[in-house]
Design a protein around this motif. Sequence first.
Motif, mmCIF file in Angstrom:
data_model
loop_
_atom_site.group_PDB
_atom_site.id
_atom_site.type_symbol
_atom_site.label_atom_id
_atom_site.label_comp_id
_atom_site.label_asym_id
_atom_site.label_seq_id
_atom_site.Cartn_x
_atom_site.Cartn_y
_atom_site.Cartn_z
ATOM 1 N N LEU A 252 38.008 34.397 37.156
ATOM 2 C CA LEU A 252 38.995 35.219 36.456
ATOM 3 C C LEU A 252 39.125 34.777 35.003
ATOM 4 O O LEU A 252 38.878 33.623 34.659
ATOM 5 N N GLN A 253 39.511 35.731 34.157
ATOM 6 C CA GLN A 253 39.627 35.487 32.723
ATOM 7 C C GLN A 253 41.085 35.180 32.366
ATOM 8 O O GLN A 253 41.940 36.069 32.463
ATOM 9 N N ASP A 254 41.339 33.963 31.906
ATOM 10 C CA ASP A 254 42.670 33.571 31.406
ATOM 11 C C ASP A 254 43.797 33.921 32.372
ATOM 12 O O ASP A 254 44.875 34.355 31.939
ATOM 13 N N ARG A 255 43.558 33.826 33.645
ATOM 14 C CA ARG A 255 44.655 34.111 34.584
ATOM 15 C C ARG A 255 44.343 33.431 35.910
ATOM 16 O O ARG A 255 43.189 33.116 36.201
ATOM 17 N N ALA A 256 45.381 33.226 36.675
ATOM 18 C CA ALA A 256 45.208 32.518 37.939
ATOM 19 C C ALA A 256 45.060 33.492 39.098
ATOM 20 O O ALA A 256 44.570 33.137 40.159
ATOM 21 N N GLY A 261 45.713 45.636 38.158
ATOM 22 C CA GLY A 261 45.672 46.652 37.112
ATOM 23 C C GLY A 261 44.252 46.715 36.590
ATOM 24 O O GLY A 261 43.327 46.249 37.267
ATOM 25 N N PHE A 262 44.118 47.250 35.388
ATOM 26 C CA PHE A 262 42.765 47.432 34.858
ATOM 27 C C PHE A 262 42.506 46.627 33.600
ATOM 28 O O PHE A 262 41.686 46.993 32.768
ATOM 29 N N ASP A 263 43.197 45.512 33.464
ATOM 30 C CA ASP A 263 42.832 44.544 32.431
ATOM 31 C C ASP A 263 41.490 43.929 32.802
ATOM 32 O O ASP A 263 41.021 44.093 33.925
ATOM 33 N N ALA A 264 40.943 43.179 31.853
ATOM 34 C CA ALA A 264 39.714 42.467 32.165
ATOM 35 C C ALA A 264 40.063 41.232 32.999
ATOM 36 O O ALA A 264 40.153 40.127 32.490
ATOM 37 N N VAL A 268 33.429 38.365 33.684
ATOM 38 C CA VAL A 268 32.277 39.205 33.356
ATOM 39 C C VAL A 268 32.725 40.470 32.624
ATOM 40 O O VAL A 268 32.030 40.969 31.728
ATOM 41 N N GLU A 269 33.916 40.971 32.942
ATOM 42 C CA GLU A 269 34.434 42.154 32.238
ATOM 43 C C GLU A 269 34.756 41.816 30.789
ATOM 44 O O GLU A 269 34.409 42.546 29.861
ATOM 45 N N SER A 270 35.437 40.702 30.628
ATOM 46 C CA SER A 270 35.833 40.263 29.294
ATOM 47 C C SER A 270 34.591 40.053 28.420
ATOM 48 O O SER A 270 34.542 40.458 27.254
#
Lengths: 408, 217
Positions: A252-256, A261-264, A268-270
């Motif tokens: 995960l990007q910057d989150r636990a 929702g549809f944030d990155a 890989v999305e980020s």
Amino acid sequence: MSALASASHLERIERLPGHRVVLAEDAPLRLVSGAELSPITVAYQTYGTLNAEKSNAVLVCHALTGDQFAAGVHPVTGKAGWWSLMVGPGRVLDTDRFFVVCANVLGGCMGTTGPADVNPASGEPWGLDFPVVTVADMVEAQRLLLDRLGIDKLLAVIGGSMGGMQVLEWAAKHPERVRAAIALATASHHTAQNIAFHEIGRQAIMADPDWEGGAYFRSGRKPRRGLAVARMTAHVTYLSEPALHRKFGRKLQDRARLSYGFDADFQVESYLRYQGKSFVDRFDANAYLYITRAMDYFDLAADYGGRLAAAFADSPVRFCVASFTSDWLFPTSEAKRIVQALNAAAADVSFVEIDTDKGHDAFLLAEPELHATLHGFLSAECERLGLATAPLALLDPEEIGQTEDRVT
Amino acid sequence: MSPLDSPALRAKQATRRADIRTDLQIIADMIAPGSRVLDIGCGDGQLLRYLVEEKGVVGRGLELSQDGVNAMVSTGLSVVQGDADTDLADFPDGAFDTVVLSQTLQATRDPRFVLEQLVRIGRHALVSLPNFGHWRVRLKLLVGGRMPMTASLPDAWYETPNIHLCTLRDFVELCAACRIEVEKGLMIDGQGGAKPIASLRRANLLATDGLFVLRGR
């Protein structure tokens, strides 16, 4: 990112370092489509020194989103050139011994004539009025450049992906001007799958309202979202699942936890969003349409009655073809098709498949086995010609890491 | 991997002239300087390198092992990865003066097809193969009752790549059946000496290996 990243296209190409030459002034460049261009500008870089016999010239052909800045610092991104691991002192294309020429392709957006340039007939940028160009047209523009530089015969022509297509085209159309042809991660034609991915990219660009039928130069707004999506799609095709897994997995990007929702959420999305965003700063959307089209149209055998071997009949060129095990965009089966045709023409061919998990982009990265192979292949050519050879220098691990970060 | 410790360099060092295997030297001596040669199953490139460097031949190689191919190309030899069973069909008629198939025929899936391809692609074919009719092989099978292992056939039955072993007589008969002319036959003895085959019966018993010059009719 330099100040050139935010400059308009026309400001940028005026301020780019390197050489620009005006060609096809007297006789127009007649394109495969039948359209004519006159004059054309070709922007190119050179590395190393041309010897007195003019026998040490190597033409580097760039891929879809590459440009003439193969080595050194890229003037727009501020990072190392796309093939700096290959081009430089003590490298495979040793600039202490070779004169390396790399030109921006016809239809490109880094100084060679393309759709973002001004159409002399209308006084405003070409947009979609620019004629469709082919890989053969790109090679023809390069031929005019070499004529101007007074280089009759190349020691080698080398390139990967679309660059490899140009290499094959060079060897087929001008065998008398090429001693060695090195085609990496490429194919003799674009497959249905290749065309399909390109079409997704083009549709993404054309679906962006800011594209405005290709006339976005009028509003001053670029179809940034469309081009970014095109780049994101294409970028996935350049990697392999093992490489993506190694780099990102499901991290995960910057989150636990998941955002529901549809944030990155995922790294890989980020990463892909970043790739898309940074690409639009250096590339023109219409140029992307034209160059992907040129690749789609590439079918070398079609020019020779459907028989690829006929493209290489009695060829004096020494060929080296290389593919990568994890490249699913230009897989080994396509490289073998080329080799099969070269065998059928009894041409002098070497073929290597490099075991790597880095996918199609492997040709841009530090692959010691690829480098050793190409070095040996080129050294044999040098020995034949009485040119000096030199051992390969060790690559700096830090530089290797930077290239990996930049490319993948 | 450091370039100073590359497979390429090691291959180059391993194939200095003095190192060429005796059976390969016999083949090399039969090849005309400056001719066009295709070496099928060229292994580590010993013969090909010798031919290119010492006899000035225009040499090409075909080898199944990708690692072997990559090492050879990095020493400057022209080699492609390929399979004699499937890839010979690509080559045009008469593309080479000599096609060499050294100690490989017995490992192909379809030796008959491969033989026919050799004499189609080359004006001549040089084929060497282990002789399963050698007295030692016969004795080991007769007395020991097990698959023979000899200097020419060093692997156990379950790990040998040799799936189509034959005797020299079998080989000569296959050539006749394929209308392939045996221009010359040499019998190789245990010491690596070679002499012309005068009597096939005798050679079939005493030769550890055979070497044949073939031509299509």
